[in-house]
Design an enzyme around this catalytic site. Structure first.
Site, PDB file in Angstrom:
ATOM      1  N   TYR A 178       0.896  -0.967  -0.129  1.00 45.14           N
ATOM      2  CA  TYR A 178      -0.011  -0.047   0.010  1.00 45.14           C
ATOM      3  C   TYR A 178       0.815   1.208  -0.008  1.00 45.14           C
ATOM      4  O   TYR A 178       2.101   1.144   0.047  1.00 45.14           O
ATOM      5  CB  TYR A 178      -1.162  -0.011   1.090  1.00 45.14           C
ATOM      6  N   GLU A 179       0.023   2.438  -0.156  1.00 43.63           N
ATOM      7  CA  GLU A 179       0.752   3.729  -0.273  1.00 43.63           C
ATOM      8  C   GLU A 179       1.738   3.702  -1.501  1.00 43.63           C
ATOM      9  O   GLU A 179       2.932   4.399  -1.587  1.00 43.63           O
ATOM     10  CB  GLU A 179       1.671   4.173   0.667  1.00 43.63           C
ATOM     11  N   GLY A 180       1.617   3.162  -2.772  1.00 42.53           N
ATOM     12  CA  GLY A 180       2.416   2.523  -3.692  1.00 42.53           C
ATOM     13  C   GLY A 180       3.290   1.579  -3.566  1.00 42.53           C
ATOM     14  O   GLY A 180       4.049   1.582  -2.591  1.00 42.53           O
ATOM     15  N   GLN A 202       7.870   2.674  -5.851  1.00 45.56           N
ATOM     16  CA  GLN A 202       8.738   3.508  -5.091  1.00 45.56           C
ATOM     17  C   GLN A 202      10.031   3.448  -6.036  1.00 45.56           C
ATOM     18  O   GLN A 202      10.728   4.516  -5.980  1.00 45.56           O
ATOM     19  CB  GLN A 202       8.717   2.818  -3.812  1.00 45.56           C
TER      20      GLN A 202
END
Lengths: 586, 586
Positions: free
Chosen positions: A436-438, A443
């Site tokens: 999650y969060e990319g 990243q």
């Protein structure tokens, strides 16, 4: 079974002896009164809360999970009470802006609390973590009216926050999202659409839930430039601040997940939910990224926190579990910590954890410098480092964090696979942090494709110069030879590889093929840098971490940094073998 | 969601073009009629059963799990019926001895069926897998009377088998076990004790369950030399073969596990259960090891099977899921398989899977040669290879298999974390394979501490010579340059490291500190060997795998084999940093 032991001594060592917390922070306006002593005493109390209240709930809450009945979400037994206690004790506002009632402590203090929350109960930690992310977006982009109305109760923790980005066909590629927002005419909008994977999308703590929702205005262009950000509360807020009518949103279902079972991850239906623009129309992603950068650091910290808890339990078990004979064959059964391979597993985890914590604190301090330093040049300099390090912290901390959870489980042998021992939960919970969060692949692309070219390709070089300076300084201290030499070699590899990628930056296949290996190479080098600093400080300090730091630094030099050899070579071998195969033949 | 597609073309390529299955097997007494054609057609049918009957049960059975009520175990809906269908179709006895009713096919055929079972339903595959392990121990060590009484119905699958070794304080270190067996006076024994982690310890398929139990005779010495092996059936068997009274054993509880939820992993209480010695008193571990070697190969295959299923689903998803833009930016959204990092994840899995399957078949063929070749020198030669490769197959296949499950889950992004998609189950199920049948750390110690010193330290060298011969042959075929050169370099590293370890074999700290890295170095080199053979065969063959094999071989050479650089260096850096730290400071 050993319980979680907050790493306060280690934190004190890092703030005082390694990272000059006082010197760095006290020059910043608003932080004149801040000190490592204060931070440590605050964190000591926070650690007690994490170990005493949250950790005992971790296993039972995982077993019980969340429920959705008649449209109402219930969290597992004890979670709501723990949340209320957390808010009452003032933990929610630790780093919040004083103008809205926060305590205004530096971000480094916050992330160290976040680490302990994540060690004790990852699912729980998401509630305040997401609230804080929402607060950041509102603080930076919303109107003064919205700020005044929402921030105080969010910073106090009375109200929680949620980020509603993902749709079933729009994950990494938010440009594909289809949620709509239609102007009502009074400055508000009606939001329609379905979002999935919404952490903390609902809860049973009372108060309100402030959703930040990405949606399109009626005349918006396709793609990311047509996305706007809206604040939409679960309950409409009256002018006096009291809760009014239920807004037009509902929980469609709870996601059935591998882990973080105490976290109600929601499918959210927005059926004409009233909302207000945060930031400019069409600049929703921009506003969301403010939130996401802070969240990415937070997610990295989650990986670190789980690793710390798992490694502690594994070390404790390894000291108690008796199996096999001593190395010389003379004694048995012996604690399994006498077996080299068990030591190697524990040291692999520990050598990541301590370096990651140091790097996280350093990065958080750069964020504060970037936000507050009186000299704009210093602010820009720090801001560049934060941009560079954010994807590294998010992806590397969660990859190594997951690996640490897995090897810590392995130390338990068959017992590690049994739920009652708690080790398999760490693995299941840690797994989400890589996604999650990319995702971590995203990243890595951010690092290679967006961050390396910044400042005309000079940003990374500026960071490498800093590492070199610190290695030079560390080399003057006896007993740091191995870590300094190994990190210098790793840095050579990283510099060569960086040049290679900058030279090939016209070709996205080169960047894409190199990205994940490059991020790992970067992270290992950055960890080596922190080990060199820690070893140099430990050799000079007269504190308990001394022997441990120097020994683990040597382990990192001898047994972890050699990974950089293969990473450099793999990247240098190029993209051809990744690009060649026709997609039907996979 | 794509369903599992048994890799029949790939199997046919390996048997026909790469490993000379016909030539190798048909020289062995009893296998004169065996052929790749026969094996492939049998496996094609087996694959249909796996894909059609077992795979559809995999997810629902994971959700439902096993139950224990009033002392009775029930497996999830559909599992018992599937087992009966499996037995009726004759799959249980595929490689069983013809004298006891088996079909007598080679072990390579068996492990390829095992792979497909593991891909489709790991929990299910354990039932026949453990039965077969028990059959091997009985076949090699039990009296003719026991064999006649138990083997036919075990080989047919009418009765299942279980291995009862572990106790709560005796896992890796079986010398600590405390279960007792007291002679009754009529040649039988009464077994008392509690065993944990007993896979297939009970079931609801009907028939009988034959437990092989490790226990101590009253006068037995301490440690491993006091351990004997006993056969103890759930129901006593009358002289006419019918089932008699319930024996004195019961299921204390079912273990609550991270995965393999359709497998009833039992805590077993033996309360005076009647049993009979298998093999000599005090030689229980010896008899058990017969079983465990076969089981270790089987467990390695499980890692491979899960990896194949997970990689297939990830590749299929990556072709369908649309996110992001093409590399040149001109098209979007595109299938995510166009993104280099997604390709890299898929190729990382695939480059393990194909090489592992080839190595597994090769090892299984060596087992048959070791058992059947008319020339004792050939038997010994093959037996050495099996001894050397067994820990490599068990540990490396399950480590890479788990890693493949994790990266295949990663390809799904957030959906990978959601249970309905099935990817997280692969991760949870695969995790046990690194732990049971001897943890992977124990396998690595077996390789370094027990296998390398065999044949006066010449065993590994003999294997390396074989690899060199094959590399030499492969180098004559065009388009194999990269995989041949990269494998030759890896082999150099492996040989240097082997010499280092043999030179240091007096120091158990050296062996213990090097073991897991050494096993991975060994496995990567062996996979490179198989890729060189496959690439050479594919370049010459005119079959569908051709392009894929050559491309994946290049990927393995370019992007995977560089890992061997770091492994060699890490090992060469020695044991000091692993041994130095006092255990209280971990």
């Amino acid at each position: 079974m050993a319980s979680y032991n907050p790493p306060i001594d280690d934190i004190a060592f890092l703030l005082n002896d390694v990272l000059d917390f006082d010197g760095q922070m006290q020059t910043l306006p608003g932080y004149e009164e801040v000190s490592a002593e204060l931070a440590v005493s605050v964190l000591e109390e926070g650690g007690k809360f994490c170990a005493g209240v949250l950790e005992p709930l971790n296993r039972p809450a995982d077993e019980e999970g969340c429920k959705l009945e008649n449209g109402l979400v219930s969290t597992p037994k004890g979670i709501a009470d723990a949340y209320k206690a957390f808010v009452e004790a003032g933990w929610a506002g630790l780093s919040g802006a004083p103008e809205f009632g926060g305590q205004g402590l530096p971000r480094a203090t916050q992330i160290l609390l976040d680490e302990m929350l994540s060690s004790a109960n990852l699912s729980f930690g998401l509630f305040p973590g997401l609230t804080r992310g929402a607060v950041e977006a509102i603080e930076h982009h919303a109107s003064d009216e919205l700020k005044a109305k929402y921030l105080p109760k969010m910073i106090s923790g009375e109200w929680t926050g949620a980020m509603a980005l993902t749709e079933s066909s729009a994950g990494t590629d938010l440009g594909l999202l289809t949620a709509r927002a239609e102007p009502v005419g009074d400055g508000s909008y009606k939001i329609k659409g379905t979002k999935i994977f919404i952490s903390s999308g609902d809860q049973d703590f009372g108060g309100n839930i402030i959703h930040l929702v990405l949606a399109r205005l009626p005349d918006a262009p396709k793609g990311v430039k047509g996305i706007s950000l809206f604040l939409s509360p679960k309950f409409l807020v009256e002018d006096d601040g009291s809760l009014g009518a239920r807004n037009g949103m509902s929980v469609g279902s709870l996601e059935h997940k591998m882990g973080i079972h105490a976290q109600p991850t929601c499918v959210m239906n927005y059926d004409g939910a009233i909302g207000w623009l945060v930031g400019e129309p069409g600049r929703g992603l921009n506003a969301m990224f403010t939130m996401m950068n802070a969240e990415r650091l937070f997610v990295g910290i989650q990986g670190l926190g789980i690793a710390e808890a798992a490694n502690q339990k594994a070390a404790s078990y390894a000291r108690e579990r008796l199996q096999g004979r001593s190395l010389d064959g003379s004694r048995g059964p012996v604690p399994i910590i006498e077996h080299p391979d068990v030591r190697k597993m524990l040291l692999t985890g520990r050598s990541f954890i301590d370096a990651a914590r140091a790097l996280a604190i350093w990065t958080a301090m750069q964020m504060d410098i970037a936000a507050r330093h009186p000299d704009p040049a210093e602010r820009r300099r720090a801001d560049g480092f934060v941009a560079l390090l954010t994807p590294v912290v998010k992806a590397a901390f969660t990859d190594f964090g997951f690996e640490t959870a897995v090897i810590s489980q392995q130390v338990f042998g068959g017992h590690g696979y049994i739920r009652e021992w708690g080790m398999e939960q760490f693995v299941r919970d840690a797994r989400i942090t890589q996604i999650y969060e990319g995702t971590n692949g995203v990243q890595a692309m951010d690092l290679v494709g967006r961050k390396l070219p910044m400042e005309g390709g000079e940003l990374a070089g500026r960071f490498f110069d800093l590492v070199k300076q610190d290695l030079q300084a560390a080399s003057l201290v006896p007993a740091t030879e191995r870590i300094v030499a190994a990190t210098a070699s790793a840095l050579d590899r990283l510099e060569r590889t960086t040049e290679l990628l900058l030279a090939g930056s016209g070709d996205p296949a080169v960047a894409g093929s190199a990205a994940t290996d490059y991020l790992r190479l970067f992270a290992l080098t950055a960890f080596g840098w922190m080990w060199a600093k820690m070893a140099a400080s430990a050799a000079a300090a007269d504190t308990p971490p001394k022997v441990r730091k120097c020994a683990v630094a040597d382990f990192f030099a001898d047994r972890m940094l050699p990974q950089t050899l293969g990473l450099e070579t793999a990247i240098a071998n190029g993209a051809t073998s990744i690009i060649a195969l026709n997609q039907d033949l996979f």
